[in-house]
Enzyme design. Structure first.
Site, PDB file in Angstrom:
ATOM      1  CB  VAL A 130      -0.929   0.044   1.244  1.00  0.00           C
ATOM      2  CG1 VAL A 130      -1.842   1.257   1.174  1.00  0.00           C
ATOM      3  CG2 VAL A 130      -1.738  -1.231   1.363  1.00  0.00           C
ATOM      4  CG  ASP A 199      -3.342  -0.110  -7.681  1.00  0.00           C
ATOM      5  OD1 ASP A 199      -2.662  -1.129  -7.491  1.00  0.00           O
ATOM      6  OD2 ASP A 199      -3.001   1.026  -7.287  1.00  0.00           O
ATOM      7  CE  LYS A 203      -1.534   0.411  -4.458  1.00  0.00           C
ATOM      8  NZ  LYS A 203      -1.203   1.442  -5.450  1.00  0.00           N
TER       9      LYS A 203
END
Ligand code: HSE
Length: 431
Positions: A130, A199, A203
């Site tokens: 992350v 994406d 995260k």
């Protein structure tokens, strides 16, 4: 000495190897442990990655790493959820600690991996999964351990932040800027994961899981991408004092967790609104510490390698102090906090209606909003084109998502409304 084997010699693998080789002495001074890079496995062992490796460490066979009894830490930098999952589970079964940058893997089968690791008494480090080089996992697990986390707002995808920044500064269309991002190597040839918010959702699921001690999956995250954002909306936002960012948002609301990724209008004078280009930033509010903000590079070989090596160093330190002790720091623990359904989320909204410029249109629209319990904070109509469609911009006070969706549907059916209504959620102080 601790031996490390890397699986995957791509961008992050190269950065990690470069740091381990260059800073070996420094890492030893800091951790008290000599961390030796013993293997790098990749199918391609011929391409020049621009770093000089000691002889004999490159291999085509992952099993050289996974089955080597002398390797204590396996670093998975392959990506994806198939081979990577298989290798991570195999490394754990073989009693190896694992470090990974693989957000997709953790956000889809994290629980399976954490359970296997706990059973085997090994660590799974995922700092690099992350926000790349920003040590946000350590912030949540260590620095802010004293706090009940109230909210997290993150710009956790550099590609989309670059695109939105360029669209804002150059008043350019999304497709033009996406092309530029691809030419610069910021966006993939298939940019779907980034631009559709996948994406960021991976995260965010990881951040929320740590913040609230529950295992959330990417399927729990409401998600919208940025491909429909237009220069016109960016410019209206600016005029109203807002900046549009793709945010991952998680908060505790009435004992439930909200998890959402969508373009968000933020007051332009907030620090996070000024985070431009490929940079990432994560705002965390804790009940003791108050507001905090973390900023840095969210991708790239060395920034992400920096996060990978921090996990390796942590494990190496632990091993040097309790070499035989099991590693009892599961990624996620505690009672699960239930999810707040997206329908029940409350937010302020920006609407851009394509309204026919005729007397009575605004009253029809505001009537529908009022009927659905949506209160108007301000209205702008700039153009004057009698009888034609013009943009009518409305900002609202806090309203419930379900009511907003019903109102938008009804408004889109009005004869005096020419196109689909654009809506963007607004954060900040209540208007
Ligand atoms: N594709 C990601 C980004 C980087 O654009 O931020 C890797 O997580």
């Amino acid at each position: 000495m601790i031996n490390v084997g890397i699986l995957g010699f791509g961008t992050v693998g190269t950065g990690t190897a470069a740091i381990l080789l260059k800073n070996r002495k420094l890492l030893k001074e800091r951790t008290g442990v000599d961390i030796c890079l013993k293997w790098i496995a990749d199918l391609d062992v011929t391409r020049d990655r621009g770093i000089k490796l000691p002889p004999g460490i490159l291999t085509k066979r992952a099993s050289d790493v996974l089955e080597d009894a002398g390797v204590q830490i396996v670093v998975e930098l392959i990506g994806g959820t198939t081979v990577a999952r298989e290798f991570v589970l195999r490394a754990i079964r073989n009693g190896k600690h694992v470090v990974t940058a693989n957000k997709a893997l953790l956000a889809t089968c994290g629980m399976e991996i954490f359970r296997a690791a706990e059973k085997a008494g090994v660590a799974v480090g995922f700092e690099a999964a992350v926000a790349g080089g920003i040590p946000i996992i350590k912030v949540l697990r260590e620095g802010l351990v004293a706090n009940r986390i109230k909210s997290i707002y993150g710009i956790i995808n550099g590609t989309t932040n670059f695109i939105l920044t360029k669209m804002t500064s150059g008043k350019a269309e999304f497709s033009t800027v996406l092309k530029e991002a691809q030419e610069l190597g910021y966006a993939e040839a298939d940019p779907t994961y980034d631009i559709e918010g996948v994406d960021s959702a991976h995260k965010l699921a990881i951040l929320a899981s740590i913040a609230f001690g529950s295992q959330y999956s990417v399927r729990n995250v409401y998600r919208e991408g940025i491909s429909w954002i237009s220069p016109m909306d960016i410019s209206f936002a600016q005029e109203l004092g807002y900046t549009i960012k793709l945010l991952g948002i998680t908060k505790e609301t009435d004992g439930k967790a909200e998890l959402r990724v969508h373009p968000t209008m933020l007051p332009s004078d907030y620090l996070i609104s000024k985070v431009d280009g490929v940079f990432n930033a994560v705002y965390v509010e804790g009940d003791a510490v108050g507001s905090t903000l973390y900023y840095g590079r969210g991708a790239g070989d060395l920034p992400t390698g920096s996060a990978v090596v921090s996990d390796i160093a942590d494990i190496a330190r632990h091993l040097s102090t309790c070499p035989r002790g099991g590693y009892k720091r599961p990624g996620i623990s505690g009672a699960a906090m239930p999810l707040l359904r997206m329908d029940d989320v409350r937010s302020m909204y920006y609407f851009r209606f394509s309204a026919i410029d005729k007397p009575g249109v605004l009253s029809q629209i505001s009537g529908i909003l009022g009927k659905h319990d949506i209160s108007i904070a301000s209205v702008i109509q700039k153009e004057r084109l009698a009888g034609k469609a013009v943009p009518l911009v409305v900002l609202t006070h806090r309203a419930r998502e379900r009511d907003v969706m019903l109102a938008v549907k009804e408004i889109n059916r009005l004869r005096m409304v020419a196109g689909k209504t654009v809506y963007i959620r607004v954060e900040g102080k209540e208007l």
